[in-house]
Design a protein around this motif. Structure first.
Motif, PDB file in Angstrom:
ATOM      1  N   ILE A 198       0.852  -1.194   0.000  1.00 30.07           N
ATOM      2  CA  ILE A 198       0.000   0.000   0.000  1.00 30.07           C
ATOM      3  C   ILE A 198       0.886   1.241   0.000  1.00 30.07           C
ATOM      4  O   ILE A 198       1.826   1.333   0.788  1.00 30.07           O
ATOM      5  CB  ILE A 198      -0.919   0.001   1.230  1.00 30.07           C
ATOM      6  N   SER A 199       0.571   2.185  -0.884  1.00 29.83           N
ATOM      7  CA  SER A 199       1.344   3.434  -0.939  1.00 29.83           C
ATOM      8  C   SER A 199       0.567   4.630  -0.406  1.00 29.83           C
ATOM      9  O   SER A 199       1.168   5.646  -0.060  1.00 29.83           O
ATOM     10  CB  SER A 199       1.805   3.719  -2.375  1.00 29.83           C
ATOM     11  N   GLN A 200      -0.765   4.523  -0.328  1.00 35.96           N
ATOM     12  CA  GLN A 200      -1.565   5.612   0.232  1.00 35.96           C
ATOM     13  C   GLN A 200      -2.897   5.046   0.717  1.00 35.96           C
ATOM     14  O   GLN A 200      -3.527   4.236   0.022  1.00 35.96           O
ATOM     15  CB  GLN A 200      -1.820   6.693  -0.815  1.00 35.96           C
ATOM     16  N   ARG A 201      -3.298   5.466   1.899  1.00 34.82           N
ATOM     17  CA  ARG A 201      -4.597   5.042   2.454  1.00 34.82           C
ATOM     18  C   ARG A 201      -5.371   6.266   2.928  1.00 34.82           C
ATOM     19  O   ARG A 201      -4.846   7.106   3.657  1.00 34.82           O
ATOM     20  CB  ARG A 201      -4.408   4.063   3.603  1.00 34.82           C
ATOM     21  N   THR A 202      -6.637   6.336   2.499  1.00 32.60           N
ATOM     22  CA  THR A 202      -7.546   7.390   2.937  1.00 32.60           C
ATOM     23  C   THR A 202      -8.828   6.740   3.430  1.00 32.60           C
ATOM     24  O   THR A 202      -9.372   5.859   2.758  1.00 32.60           O
ATOM     25  CB  THR A 202      -7.862   8.368   1.799  1.00 32.60           C
ATOM     26  N   ALA A 203      -9.304   7.153   4.586  1.00 32.29           N
ATOM     27  CA  ALA A 203     -10.572   6.642   5.106  1.00 32.29           C
ATOM     28  C   ALA A 203     -11.706   7.575   4.696  1.00 32.29           C
ATOM     29  O   ALA A 203     -11.566   8.801   4.745  1.00 32.29           O
ATOM     30  CB  ALA A 203     -10.517   6.517   6.620  1.00 32.29           C
ATOM     31  N   ILE A 204     -12.824   6.976   4.279  1.00 35.14           N
ATOM     32  CA  ILE A 204     -14.044   7.704   3.928  1.00 35.14           C
ATOM     33  C   ILE A 204     -15.106   7.292   4.942  1.00 35.14           C
ATOM     34  O   ILE A 204     -15.447   6.109   5.041  1.00 35.14           O
ATOM     35  CB  ILE A 204     -14.500   7.378   2.505  1.00 35.14           C
ATOM     36  N   TYR A 205     -15.647   8.253   5.686  1.00 31.53           N
ATOM     37  CA  TYR A 205     -16.551   7.936   6.799  1.00 31.53           C
ATOM     38  C   TYR A 205     -18.007   8.073   6.380  1.00 31.53           C
ATOM     39  O   TYR A 205     -18.382   8.986   5.646  1.00 31.53           O
ATOM     40  CB  TYR A 205     -16.225   8.821   8.002  1.00 31.53           C
ATOM     41  N   GLU A 206     -18.845   7.153   6.882  1.00 29.98           N
ATOM     42  CA  GLU A 206     -20.257   7.087   6.492  1.00 29.98           C
ATOM     43  C   GLU A 206     -21.205   7.434   7.641  1.00 29.98           C
ATOM     44  O   GLU A 206     -22.104   8.255   7.489  1.00 29.98           O
ATOM     45  CB  GLU A 206     -20.567   5.695   5.942  1.00 29.98           C
ATOM     46  N   LYS A 207     -21.029   6.798   8.784  1.00 32.37           N
ATOM     47  CA  LYS A 207     -21.879   7.079   9.951  1.00 32.37           C
ATOM     48  C   LYS A 207     -21.243   6.433  11.172  1.00 32.37           C
ATOM     49  O   LYS A 207     -20.366   5.566  11.056  1.00 32.37           O
ATOM     50  CB  LYS A 207     -23.295   6.534   9.752  1.00 32.37           C
ATOM     51  N   ASP A 208     -21.688   6.850  12.368  1.00 31.78           N
ATOM     52  CA  ASP A 208     -21.207   6.210  13.583  1.00 31.78           C
ATOM     53  C   ASP A 208     -22.222   6.372  14.700  1.00 31.78           C
ATOM     54  O   ASP A 208     -23.235   7.061  14.550  1.00 31.78           O
ATOM     55  CB  ASP A 208     -19.822   6.722  13.983  1.00 31.78           C
ATOM     56  N   ARG A 209     -21.945   5.713  15.818  1.00 32.72           N
ATOM     57  CA  ARG A 209     -22.816   5.811  16.983  1.00 32.72           C
ATOM     58  C   ARG A 209     -22.016   5.466  18.231  1.00 32.72           C
ATOM     59  O   ARG A 209     -20.949   4.850  18.154  1.00 32.72           O
ATOM     60  CB  ARG A 209     -24.024   4.880  16.855  1.00 32.72           C
ATOM     61  N   ALA A 210     -22.545   5.883  19.387  1.00 31.17           N
ATOM     62  CA  ALA A 210     -21.936   5.560  20.682  1.00 31.17           C
ATOM     63  C   ALA A 210     -23.012   4.978  21.579  1.00 31.17           C
ATOM     64  O   ALA A 210     -24.111   5.533  21.693  1.00 31.17           O
ATOM     65  CB  ALA A 210     -21.313   6.798  21.313  1.00 31.17           C
ATOM     66  N   ASP A 211     -22.709   3.855  22.227  1.00 31.38           N
ATOM     67  CA  ASP A 211     -23.666   3.168  23.086  1.00 31.38           C
ATOM     68  C   ASP A 211     -23.020   2.816  24.419  1.00 31.38           C
ATOM     69  O   ASP A 211     -21.926   2.235  24.442  1.00 31.38           O
ATOM     70  CB  ASP A 211     -24.151   1.875  22.419  1.00 31.38           C
ATOM     71  N   PRO A 212     -23.669   3.141  25.535  1.00 33.73           N
ATOM     72  CA  PRO A 212     -23.142   2.719  26.832  1.00 33.73           C
ATOM     73  C   PRO A 212     -23.187   1.193  26.937  1.00 33.73           C
ATOM     74  O   PRO A 212     -24.133   0.556  26.458  1.00 33.73           O
ATOM     75  CB  PRO A 212     -24.080   3.382  27.836  1.00 33.73           C
ATOM     76  N   VAL A 213     -22.161   0.617  27.531  1.00 34.50           N
ATOM     77  CA  VAL A 213     -22.132  -0.840  27.671  1.00 34.50           C
ATOM     78  C   VAL A 213     -23.249  -1.298  28.603  1.00 34.50           C
ATOM     79  O   VAL A 213     -23.918  -2.314  28.360  1.00 34.50           O
ATOM     80  CB  VAL A 213     -20.755  -1.293  28.191  1.00 34.50           C
ATOM     81  N   ALA A 214     -23.473  -0.557  29.671  1.00 42.50           N
ATOM     82  CA  ALA A 214     -24.536  -0.895  30.615  1.00 42.50           C
ATOM     83  C   ALA A 214     -25.839  -0.244  30.169  1.00 42.50           C
ATOM     84  O   ALA A 214     -25.918   0.978  30.016  1.00 42.50           O
ATOM     85  CB  ALA A 214     -24.172  -0.425  32.012  1.00 42.50           C
ATOM     86  N   ALA A 215     -26.851  -1.064  29.940  1.00 45.37           N
ATOM     87  CA  ALA A 215     -28.139  -0.544  29.499  1.00 45.37           C
ATOM     88  C   ALA A 215     -28.728   0.398  30.556  1.00 45.37           C
ATOM     89  O   ALA A 215     -28.577   0.188  31.758  1.00 45.37           O
ATOM     90  CB  ALA A 215     -29.108  -1.700  29.239  1.00 45.37           C
ATOM     91  N   GLY A 216     -29.364   1.457  30.067  1.00 41.38           N
ATOM     92  CA  GLY A 216     -30.035   2.384  30.963  1.00 41.38           C
ATOM     93  C   GLY A 216     -29.189   3.543  31.418  1.00 41.38           C
ATOM     94  O   GLY A 216     -29.685   4.439  32.105  1.00 41.38           O
ATOM     95  N   THR A 217     -27.909   3.538  31.061  1.00 46.99           N
ATOM     96  CA  THR A 217     -27.047   4.671  31.403  1.00 46.99           C
ATOM     97  C   THR A 217     -26.937   5.595  30.187  1.00 46.99           C
ATOM     98  O   THR A 217     -27.315   5.241  29.081  1.00 46.99           O
ATOM     99  CB  THR A 217     -25.649   4.202  31.825  1.00 46.99           C
ATOM    100  N   ALA A 218     -26.417   6.779  30.399  1.00 46.71           N
ATOM    101  CA  ALA A 218     -26.287   7.760  29.319  1.00 46.71           C
ATOM    102  C   ALA A 218     -24.818   8.105  29.107  1.00 46.71           C
ATOM    103  O   ALA A 218     -24.027   8.101  30.054  1.00 46.71           O
ATOM    104  CB  ALA A 218     -27.067   9.028  29.661  1.00 46.71           C
ATOM    105  N   VAL A 219     -24.486   8.377  27.850  1.00 52.20           N
ATOM    106  CA  VAL A 219     -23.121   8.799  27.523  1.00 52.20           C
ATOM    107  C   VAL A 219     -23.001  10.296  27.791  1.00 52.20           C
ATOM    108  O   VAL A 219     -23.734  11.100  27.205  1.00 52.20           O
ATOM    109  CB  VAL A 219     -22.783   8.501  26.045  1.00 52.20           C
ATOM    110  N   ARG A 220     -22.105  10.677  28.685  1.00 49.40           N
ATOM    111  CA  ARG A 220     -21.882  12.085  29.007  1.00 49.40           C
ATOM    112  C   ARG A 220     -20.419  12.436  28.712  1.00 49.40           C
ATOM    113  O   ARG A 220     -19.528  12.145  29.501  1.00 49.40           O
ATOM    114  CB  ARG A 220     -22.214  12.369  30.473  1.00 49.40           C
ATOM    115  N   TRP A 221     -20.210  13.029  27.551  1.00 47.36           N
ATOM    116  CA  TRP A 221     -18.862  13.419  27.161  1.00 47.36           C
ATOM    117  C   TRP A 221     -18.360  14.538  28.078  1.00 47.36           C
ATOM    118  O   TRP A 221     -19.132  15.385  28.522  1.00 47.36           O
ATOM    119  CB  TRP A 221     -18.839  13.903  25.712  1.00 47.36           C
ATOM    120  N   THR A 222     -17.060  14.532  28.353  1.00 48.73           N
ATOM    121  CA  THR A 222     -16.481  15.608  29.156  1.00 48.73           C
ATOM    122  C   THR A 222     -15.969  16.749  28.288  1.00 48.73           C
ATOM    123  O   THR A 222     -15.588  17.798  28.801  1.00 48.73           O
ATOM    124  CB  THR A 222     -15.313  15.070  30.011  1.00 48.73           C
ATOM    125  N   LEU A 223     -15.965  16.561  26.968  1.00 50.77           N
ATOM    126  CA  LEU A 223     -15.493  17.596  26.058  1.00 50.77           C
ATOM    127  C   LEU A 223     -16.432  18.796  26.067  1.00 50.77           C
ATOM    128  O   LEU A 223     -17.649  18.648  26.170  1.00 50.77           O
ATOM    129  CB  LEU A 223     -15.417  17.057  24.627  1.00 50.77           C
TER     130      LEU A 223
END
Length: 220
Positions: A133-158
């Motif tokens: 491989i001489s060049q690699r580029t990633a093309i992004y389509e969609k994503d998601r974030a899910d808490p491992v424990a059901a019923g909790t919420a993802v709270r980013w610190t950013l």
């Protein structure tokens, strides 16, 4: 062209495509932290452009080692079957990809699974009879974030402004990497964008620069 010559050409193309498909699959060495084997799939002057990194393969390996030794995440890539175009000593491939990342983030801290759907768009070169491989580029389509424990919420610190300019196609992935201390790069390429079109057009021109007519890939 004689029948024997045609058969030999088809065999050469099939072997080249097999080698290229194997190269793409070997990115799984990243998840196994087999750095020497991963380095061997790229030419030393190869470059990568992905959501959190832009630079040479040597720099990518160094930064990936740091992330791996931090103990702050688990990473897995599900790599699809590459679609390949070959012309003499150059080739293009496009490969569907699922990136799965587990990180502990937030306040209070909880384990979170981030899933990103993307594609690798690669240039390959055959030098001295060997494909890499001489060049690699990633093309992004969609994503998601899910808490491992059901019923909790993802709270980013950013802070909310930290994500200004980050496309929604990989916003959760970028958030997770920034939570880990990674500096966010300029916006990466997303599916259906003008940047994707330019990337593909430039690559097709690069492929067509080889002597002779552009040859399509063949199934093996």
């Amino acid at each position: 062209m004689k029948f024997e010559d045609r058969m030999q050409e088809n065999l050469s193309l099939a072997l080249a495509e097999r080698d290229i498909q194997a190269l793409v699959a070997k990115f799984a060495y990243r998840d196994q932290e087999k750095w020497d084997q991963l380095a061997d799939t790229f030419w030393p002057d190869a470059t990568l452009d992905i959501s959190w990194f832009s630079g040479t393969i040597g720099e990518f390996l160094a930064e990936s080692r740091k992330l791996a030794t931090s103990g702050k995440m688990l990473l897995k890539h599900l790599i699809g079957n590459p679609r390949v175009q070959i012309s003499h000593d150059r080739a293009l491939s496009e490969t569907d990809l699922v990136i799965m990342l587990r990180v502990t983030i937030g306040d209070p801290a909880i384990p979170v699974d981030v899933t990103s759907w993307a594609r690798f768009f690669d240039r390959h070169e055959c030098r001295n009879g060997q494909w890499r491989i001489s060049q690699r580029t990633a093309i992004y389509e969609k994503d998601r974030a899910d808490p491992v424990a059901a019923g909790t919420a993802v709270r980013w610190t950013l802070a909310p402004q930290a994500m200004n300019g980050v496309p929604h196609e990989y916003r959760h992935l970028a958030s997770a990497m920034m939570e880990l201390g990674r500096k966010q790069m300029p916006p990466a390429i997303v599916n259906g964008s003008a940047e994707q079109m330019r990337l593909e057009q430039d690559a097709e021109r690069w492929l067509a620069e080889t002597v002779g007519t552009l040859r399509p890939s063949i199934s093996v």
